[in-house]
Design an enzyme around this catalytic site. Structure first.
Site, PDB file in Angstrom:
ATOM      1  N   SER A 130       0.207  -4.025  12.239  1.00  7.81           N
ATOM      2  CA  SER A 130       0.814  -5.101  11.449  1.00  7.81           C
ATOM      3  C   SER A 130       1.972  -5.738  12.209  1.00  7.81           C
ATOM      4  O   SER A 130       2.569  -5.130  13.092  1.00  7.81           O
ATOM      5  CB  SER A 130       1.286  -4.567  10.102  1.00  7.81           C
ATOM      6  OG  SER A 130       2.303  -3.635  10.303  1.00  7.81           O
ATOM      7  N   ASP A 177      -9.417  -9.819   9.182  1.00  9.06           N
ATOM      8  CA  ASP A 177      -8.969  -8.449   8.883  1.00  9.06           C
ATOM      9  C   ASP A 177      -9.990  -7.362   9.195  1.00  9.06           C
ATOM     10  O   ASP A 177      -9.625  -6.321   9.707  1.00  9.06           O
ATOM     11  CB  ASP A 177      -8.557  -8.361   7.407  1.00  9.06           C
ATOM     12  CG  ASP A 177      -7.657  -7.172   7.115  1.00  9.06           C
ATOM     13  OD1 ASP A 177      -6.839  -6.820   7.983  1.00  9.06           O
ATOM     14  OD2 ASP A 177      -7.779  -6.577   6.034  1.00  9.06           O
ATOM     15  N   ARG A 221       0.848  -1.195   0.000  1.00  3.67           N
ATOM     16  CA  ARG A 221       0.000   0.000   0.000  1.00  3.67           C
ATOM     17  C   ARG A 221       0.878   1.237   0.000  1.00  3.67           C
ATOM     18  O   ARG A 221       1.978   1.250   0.534  1.00  3.67           O
ATOM     19  CB  ARG A 221      -0.892   0.037   1.244  1.00  3.67           C
ATOM     20  CG  ARG A 221      -2.174  -0.740   1.073  1.00  3.67           C
ATOM     21  CD  ARG A 221      -3.070  -0.571   2.269  1.00  3.67           C
ATOM     22  NE  ARG A 221      -2.504  -1.162   3.450  1.00  3.67           N
ATOM     23  CZ  ARG A 221      -2.008  -0.504   4.475  1.00  3.67           C
ATOM     24  NH1 ARG A 221      -2.017   0.823   4.494  1.00  3.67           N
ATOM     25  NH2 ARG A 221      -1.519  -1.142   5.499  1.00  3.67           N
ATOM     26  N   ARG A 261       2.122 -12.290  -0.645  1.00  2.00           N
ATOM     27  CA  ARG A 261       0.771 -12.552  -0.121  1.00  2.00           C
ATOM     28  C   ARG A 261       0.140 -13.793  -0.725  1.00  2.00           C
ATOM     29  O   ARG A 261       0.485 -14.195  -1.828  1.00  2.00           O
ATOM     30  CB  ARG A 261      -0.141 -11.357  -0.484  1.00  2.00           C
ATOM     31  CG  ARG A 261       0.311 -10.027   0.109  1.00  2.00           C
ATOM     32  CD  ARG A 261      -0.416  -9.745   1.370  1.00  2.00           C
ATOM     33  NE  ARG A 261       0.142  -8.639   2.126  1.00  2.00           N
ATOM     34  CZ  ARG A 261      -0.443  -8.161   3.217  1.00  2.00           C
ATOM     35  NH1 ARG A 261      -1.578  -8.662   3.655  1.00  2.00           N
ATOM     36  NH2 ARG A 261       0.111  -7.173   3.899  1.00  2.00           N
TER      37      ARG A 261
HETATM   38  O1  SAT Z   1      -3.775  -3.163   2.603  1.00  2.00           O
HETATM   39  S1  SAT Z   1      -3.785  -4.598   2.333  1.00  2.00           S
HETATM   40  O2  SAT Z   1      -5.064  -5.118   2.718  1.00  2.00           O
HETATM   41  O3  SAT Z   1      -3.531  -4.842   0.935  1.00  2.00           O
HETATM   42  C1  SAT Z   1      -2.603  -5.372   3.206  1.00  2.00           C
HETATM   43  C2  SAT Z   1      -2.262  -4.664   4.429  1.00  2.00           C
HETATM   44  O4  SAT Z   1      -1.391  -3.798   4.376  1.00  2.00           O
HETATM   45  O5  SAT Z   1      -2.873  -4.953   5.476  1.00  2.00           O
HETATM   46 MN    MN Z   2      -5.112  -5.454   7.614  1.00  2.00          MN
END
Ligand code: SAT
Ligand code: MN
Length: 589
Positions: free
Chosen positions: A251, A276, A72, A373
């Site tokens: 994170s 998430d 990101r 990922r």
């Molecule tokens: O933003 S993502 O969902 O692609 C991955 C992350 O940074 O948590």
């Molecule tokens: Mn996340």
């Protein structure tokens, strides 16, 4: 198809000038078609998908991206509200008119020679009154396939939209992947996101962070619910009772591992609902209920292994209707299987790294990208909760917040009440690691683990949390954990991983009123002997260190909290200021 969706498609066609338009229906046939297209097409000189070993990883494909497009881009992510103050100091801001002009300039003609995919999707189970309707446009077949894994793509979305004009519009093009022309612009007041120049998950799968968190949090603020960066789990006790928890961690704190944890304690089981995102509403009975709006895991590969997360490894090896994607991992070329650091202890002879080069084992660089990922359907998960598709969500009894801290924060403590819990969550700090930006080892404040994802002023967000607490009749208990405390020799004091379940067990005892708590300056602590340490080789001295409240450390902590709060000026609610004032008093500052 509804006139508003049709109008949107027409408008997008005129803007992007694609060679063809592909409207997705979510069928099996479509998955096969898209995979076949992806296996044949190249983006940026790279084949989009390559089939992996079907025996070891059924229905799985490998994707590697441009090395400049692997994470990101927070500095290029904007919240474009009419009023700058509404976006708050926690967001980059440009005025919506300017933002749209800029993005429209990039978009014009950007799909010449390409296919424009139209992705109608629902976030949340379509039967749920909490679910939301969305349509994304993209020119990336990788994004189109990923969206099918991560959300409910297809006809149900179009049916739900009907003649309404009320649906989220996500407009995306990978453009030419030029990092100087890469932006993610959010328009919360218009239920709209525009994203250009990146094919990476969080920048391109607009249902995820962009909609479910940034736009979602804004909608929640206006409509009286919460969109949170949280796992959802159900913990089954030996008496078969299931206690539902939410958990928020910055994170690199083991969030996904906790969501799929296999408890060591006999008779206990963790059921997974999400890793998430959680949307939290106040149910008819006044309790908080959570749903996971997503249908897949977009997880970090390195560190996920047969030892650390066997349930996820099983998930990756299971097969259903949806293909599984691996992005920027390495490949074990002897077996044509994905490989990354930490997957297993087996020695692998021949690897190519995430950029397709033969990997030299003596190299100091990792073979898989640190942010490589997997994208996998949640229906592959063997511990998926039977309540996952319940339109009402699950009733929440506990919220676990955490951070990675080598000192200061005890292994676990409990908030005295909801407002105190909001305070504790608002001051979460976590050490930055290689996976996050900034210098390694710095402490970054990350309230509710939402700093990069709150789509409006975080001061208002804190107030909204307090308001939800006022409106609810029965509130979950709030806990703070730190699995990462270290001793003076820089050694972890707590074994972590599966042993973390011992702490969850204590939380259930607290929720059920089976054990008392001792009140300290910062919150409620476990009574002696209340945490099950059976068969764990840990001495009393270590436990003492894990729970130590060091006055000097806390004085320093308070200075950092004040500095963070000061960024939000008078937006910080009085209740939180009072909590901070009380803390200062206790530590005599
Ligand atoms: O933003 S993502 O969902 O692609 C991955 C992350 O940074 O948590
Ligand atoms: Mn996340």
């Amino acid at each position: 198809m509804s006139t508003h969706v049709e109008m949107f498609i027409k408008e997008m066609k005129e803007l992007f000038e694609p060679t063809q338009v592909y409207i997705m229906d979510g069928s099996q046939e479509e998955a096969e078609n898209l995979v076949a297209i992806a296996e044949k097409s190249e983006v940026d000189g790279r084949v989009v998908l390559k089939k992996l070993n079907n025996k070891e990883y059924p229905n799985s494909y490998y994707h590697c991206s441009n090395p400049n497009d692997v994470a990101r881009t927070e500095h290029l992510t904007f919240v474009c509200t009419a009023n700058k103050d509404e976006a708050g100091p926690n967001n980059n801001w440009i005025n919506p008119k300017e933002a749209k002009e800029k993005m429209t300039g990039f978009f014009r003609g950007a799909m010449k020679g390409r296919t424009m995919y139209v992705i109608p999707f629902v976030m949340g189970t379509p039967k749920s009154k909490y679910a939301k309707n969305c349509v994304q446009i993209t020119d990336s077949v990788y994004v189109a396939l990923s969206m099918r894994i991560m959300s409910r793509v297809g006809k149900q979305a179009v049916e739900r939209i009907g003649n309404s004009c009320d649906f989220f519009r996500g407009i995306h093009s990978i453009g030419d992947l030029n990092p100087n022309r890469r932006f993610v612009m959010h328009f919360p007041e218009e239920n709209l996101v525009m994203s250009f120049g990146s094919g990476y998950g969080g920048n391109a799968l607009l249902g995820k962070k962009c909609y479910s968190l940034r736009i979602g949090s804004y909608l929640g603020y206006k409509e009286g619910w919460l969109a949170e960066h949280m796992i959802i789990i159900g913990v089954q006790s030996p008496d078969s009772k299931i206690t539902y928890f939410l958990g928020a961690f910055p994170s690199a704190c083991g969030k996904t591992n906790l969501a799929l944890l296999k408890p060591r304690s006999r008779g206990y089981k963790i059921w997974t609902l999400g890793d998430d995102i959680a949307w939290i509403n106040i149910g008819k009975d006044g309790q908080l209920y959570a749903i996971n709006p997503e249908t897949g895991f977009f997880g970090v590969a390195p560190g996920t292994g047969f030892k650390t997360n066997p349930v996820m490894m099983q998930t990756l090896k299971n097969n259903n209707f949806f293909p599984t994607l691996f992005t920027n991992t390495a490949i074990d070329t002897d077996n044509n299987t994905p490989w990354w650091e930490g997957i297993s202890d087996n020695i692998v002879q021949n690897l190519v790294d995430w950029q397709g080069q033969k990997y030299d084992k003596n190299s100091r660089k990792s073979a898989a990208h640190p942010n490589s990922r997997f994208t996998v359907s949640i229906y592959n998960c063997p511990t998926l909760s039977h309540e996952y598709d319940n339109p009402n969500g699950v009733p929440i009894s506990g919220i676990i917040f955490g951070g990675r801290r080598k000192s200061t924060i005890p292994l676990v403590y409990e908030a005295k009440d909801w407002n105190n819990g909001v305070f504790i969550a608002s001051i979460i700090g976590s050490e930055t690691t290689a996976a996050s930006s900034g210098q390694i080892g710095n402490i970054r404040r990350d309230p509710m683990a939402m700093l990069p994802f709150c789509g409006y002023n975080m001061g208002d967000y804190f107030q909204h949390w307090l308001n939800v607490g006022n409106r609810a009749k029965k509130l979950p208990k709030i806990f703070m954990v730190n699995w990462f405390r270290k001793d003076e020799n820089d050694k972890f004091l707590w074994p972590g991983y599966r042993e973390n379940f011992r702490i969850v067990k204590w939380m259930i005892d607290r929720i059920e009123g089976k054990t008392g708590a001792k009140e300290f300056e910062i919150g409620l602590f476990p009574e002696e002997g209340a945490i099950d340490l059976n068969e764990l080789n840990i001495d009393k001295e270590t436990i003492k260190k894990l729970f130590r409240v060091d006055r000097e450390d806390w004085r320093k902590e308070i200075v950092m909290i004040e500095e963070f709060y000061s960024k939000f000026g008078d937006k910080i609610p009085i209740e939180l200021r009072n909590c901070l004032a009380k803390l200062k008093e206790k530590f005599r500052i």
